[in-house]
Scaffold this active site. Structure first.
Site, mmCIF file in Angstrom:
data_model
loop_
_atom_site.group_PDB
_atom_site.id
_atom_site.type_symbol
_atom_site.label_atom_id
_atom_site.label_comp_id
_atom_site.label_asym_id
_atom_site.label_seq_id
_atom_site.Cartn_x
_atom_site.Cartn_y
_atom_site.Cartn_z
ATOM 1 C CB THR A 94 -0.886 0.024 1.263
ATOM 2 O OG1 THR A 94 -1.662 -1.172 1.297
ATOM 3 C CG2 THR A 94 -1.826 1.231 1.241
ATOM 4 C CE LYS A 169 -5.124 -1.041 1.654
ATOM 5 N NZ LYS A 169 -5.552 -2.213 2.354
ATOM 6 C CE LYS A 244 1.571 2.233 4.180
ATOM 7 N NZ LYS A 244 2.070 0.945 3.719
HETATM 8 P P1 NAD Z 1 5.917 -5.844 7.325
HETATM 9 O O1 NAD Z 1 6.643 -4.679 7.888
HETATM 10 O O2 NAD Z 1 5.569 -6.993 8.205
HETATM 11 O O3 NAD Z 1 6.767 -6.445 6.099
HETATM 12 C C1 NAD Z 1 7.540 -5.688 5.206
HETATM 13 C C2 NAD Z 1 8.798 -6.504 4.886
HETATM 14 O O4 NAD Z 1 9.544 -5.800 3.892
HETATM 15 C C3 NAD Z 1 9.726 -6.684 6.097
HETATM 16 O O5 NAD Z 1 9.978 -8.077 6.290
HETATM 17 C C4 NAD Z 1 10.993 -5.921 5.704
HETATM 18 O O6 NAD Z 1 12.187 -6.503 6.190
HETATM 19 C C5 NAD Z 1 10.913 -5.993 4.194
HETATM 20 N N1 NAD Z 1 11.702 -4.975 3.491
HETATM 21 C C6 NAD Z 1 11.744 -3.643 3.731
HETATM 22 N N2 NAD Z 1 12.563 -3.041 2.836
HETATM 23 C C7 NAD Z 1 13.030 -4.015 2.012
HETATM 24 C C8 NAD Z 1 13.908 -4.032 0.892
HETATM 25 N N3 NAD Z 1 14.479 -2.914 0.446
HETATM 26 N N4 NAD Z 1 14.168 -5.214 0.294
HETATM 27 C C9 NAD Z 1 13.617 -6.354 0.762
HETATM 28 N N5 NAD Z 1 12.758 -6.406 1.816
HETATM 29 C C10 NAD Z 1 12.489 -5.259 2.429
HETATM 30 O O7 NAD Z 1 4.621 -5.254 6.616
HETATM 31 P P2 NAD Z 1 3.276 -6.038 6.200
HETATM 32 O O8 NAD Z 1 2.300 -6.008 7.312
HETATM 33 O O9 NAD Z 1 3.657 -7.338 5.577
HETATM 34 O O10 NAD Z 1 2.709 -5.033 5.096
HETATM 35 C C11 NAD Z 1 3.271 -4.948 3.803
HETATM 36 C C12 NAD Z 1 2.445 -3.994 2.973
HETATM 37 O O11 NAD Z 1 1.101 -4.472 2.895
HETATM 38 C C13 NAD Z 1 2.365 -2.577 3.535
HETATM 39 O O12 NAD Z 1 2.447 -1.656 2.476
HETATM 40 C C14 NAD Z 1 1.006 -2.546 4.232
HETATM 41 O O13 NAD Z 1 0.455 -1.249 4.290
HETATM 42 C C15 NAD Z 1 0.195 -3.454 3.333
HETATM 43 N N6 NAD Z 1 -0.956 -4.113 3.987
HETATM 44 C C16 NAD Z 1 -0.806 -4.681 5.207
HETATM 45 C C17 NAD Z 1 -1.909 -5.317 5.810
HETATM 46 C C18 NAD Z 1 -1.774 -5.972 7.173
HETATM 47 O O14 NAD Z 1 -2.812 -6.318 7.758
HETATM 48 N N7 NAD Z 1 -0.568 -6.196 7.695
HETATM 49 C C19 NAD Z 1 -3.150 -5.359 5.147
HETATM 50 C C20 NAD Z 1 -3.262 -4.793 3.879
HETATM 51 C C21 NAD Z 1 -2.148 -4.174 3.306
#
Ligand code: NAD
Length: 294
Positions: A94, A169, A244
């Site tokens: 997102t 979204k 966010k």
């Molecule tokens: P998270 O922080 O658990 O995971 C993100 C991952 O990206 C981490 O493991 C981090 O180490 C990795 N990362 C960061 N920079 C990186 C790079 N340069 N190269 C490789 N890996 C890298 O976040 P999440 O909860 O999995 O959410 C991910 C996305 O999905 C976000 O944009 C969030 O807004 C969206 N989202 C989350 C949810 C939810 O319920 N968690 C629901 C809908 C959408």
């Protein structure tokens, strides 16, 4: 065998990558966190030492990263220079609409097909393969993106051109944040007027106040047994995540000149909840803040 590069194995990405592997695709996984890569390997995926290595020879490249800057950096440093030109590029994070459009434009100028495909549904849907994807891409490319996303999806919907997935979204989640606050206020007023909460629920859920925040995710404990309000607001969709998305909506509204006064109010109320130390609580905990209990 279809080869998928999956970058970003966090709360969402780990389950999504596993579902690509379960569908019989060869998944090459990368995350900055080495433990996340090790867990992916335990589940039968291959691990890569860098994003550049992961995308080499991939048919599909999927990113699931925290925010726009991460997506932009990974595209510019690793994906665009190292992926095959016929690979499908899909960002499921997102992020802000402008970054999504810029990334897609850069990709398309280099001959790639790219889509923004943010998701609705939390970690349970990511693990269960039941996410809803809102896709921004060229009409003629949509069928291929849909096929690529299917192992992780309950529904894949074409929202429009590049950036339209992110637009859908943030508009949806702004509406959700506002409606959760509205439902919470109504319960608090009902309580202060001496109206029984269950009676109010029974009436409003069959009247014009009915909405998803009331009937599927009720912030008042009791009427909807599956709602996080019955588990001390643990799990579910974190207040920090809602904040966010509300910030992204307000930034987009400021830039486009759209008047969103309630979206702005929702952003400040969720900021307050997070600043009081409740970032990890489910977003329906806003009701308890209004009641003075958080
Ligand atoms: P998270 O922080 O658990 O995971 C993100 C991952 O990206 C981490 O493991 C981090 O180490 C990795 N990362 C960061 N920079 C990186 C790079 N340069 N190269 C490789 N890996 C890298 O976040 P999440 O909860 O999995 O959410 C991910 C996305 O999905 C976000 O944009 C969030 O807004 C969206 N989202 C989350 C949810 C939810 O319920 N968690 C629901 C809908 C959408």
């Amino acid at each position: 065998m279809t080869r998928v590069a999956f970058i970003g194995l966090g709360n969402m990405g780990s389950g999504m990558a596993a579902n690509q592997a379960k569908a019989g695709r060869e998944v090459v996984a990368f995350d900055l966190n080495a433990e996340a890569v090790a867990r992916a390997k335990e589940q039968g995926m291959s691990g890569a030492a860098s994003a550049a290595e992961a995308v080499k020879d991939a048919d599909i490249v999927i990113t699931m990263l925290p925010a726009g800057q991460h997506v932009s950096d990974v595209y510019l440093d690793a994906i665009l220079p190292h992926a095959r030109k016929d690979a499908l590029l899909i960002d499921c994070s997102t992020i802000d609409v402008d970054t999504a459009r810029t990334v897609a434009r850069d990709a398309s100028m280099q001959g790639f097909r790219a889509a923004d495909a943010p998701v609705s549904g939390g970690t349970a849907a990511a693990q269960g393969g039941t996410l809803t994807f809102m896709v921004g891409c060229r009409e003629q490319d949509f069928a291929e993106f849909e096929e690529a996303l299917k192992p992780m999806a309950k529904a894949v919907i074409h929202a429009g051109a590049s950036g339209a997935g992110q637009a859908a979204k943030i508009c949806n989640n702004m509406l959700l944040g506002i409606s959760m606050i509205g439902v919470s206020e109504a319960f608090i007023l009902a309580e202060s007027l001496g109206l029984d909460a269950q009676k109010f629920f029974d009436i409003a859920s069959k009247s014009s106040g009915q909405c998803w925040s009331l009937t599927s995710y009720c912030p008042w404990p009791g009427p909807v047994p599956t709602a996080p309000s019955n588990r001390d607001y643990e799990g579910g969709f974190a207040a920090a995540m809602m904040l966010k998305d509300l910030k992204l909506a307000q930034d987009a509204a400021d830039r486009s000149g759209a008047p969103t006064p309630l979206g702005g109010a929702a952003e400040s109320l969720y900021s307050e909840l997070v600043n009081r130390g409740h970032a990890a609580k489910d977003f329906s905990a806003i009701l308890q803040m209004f009641r003075g209990k958080l």
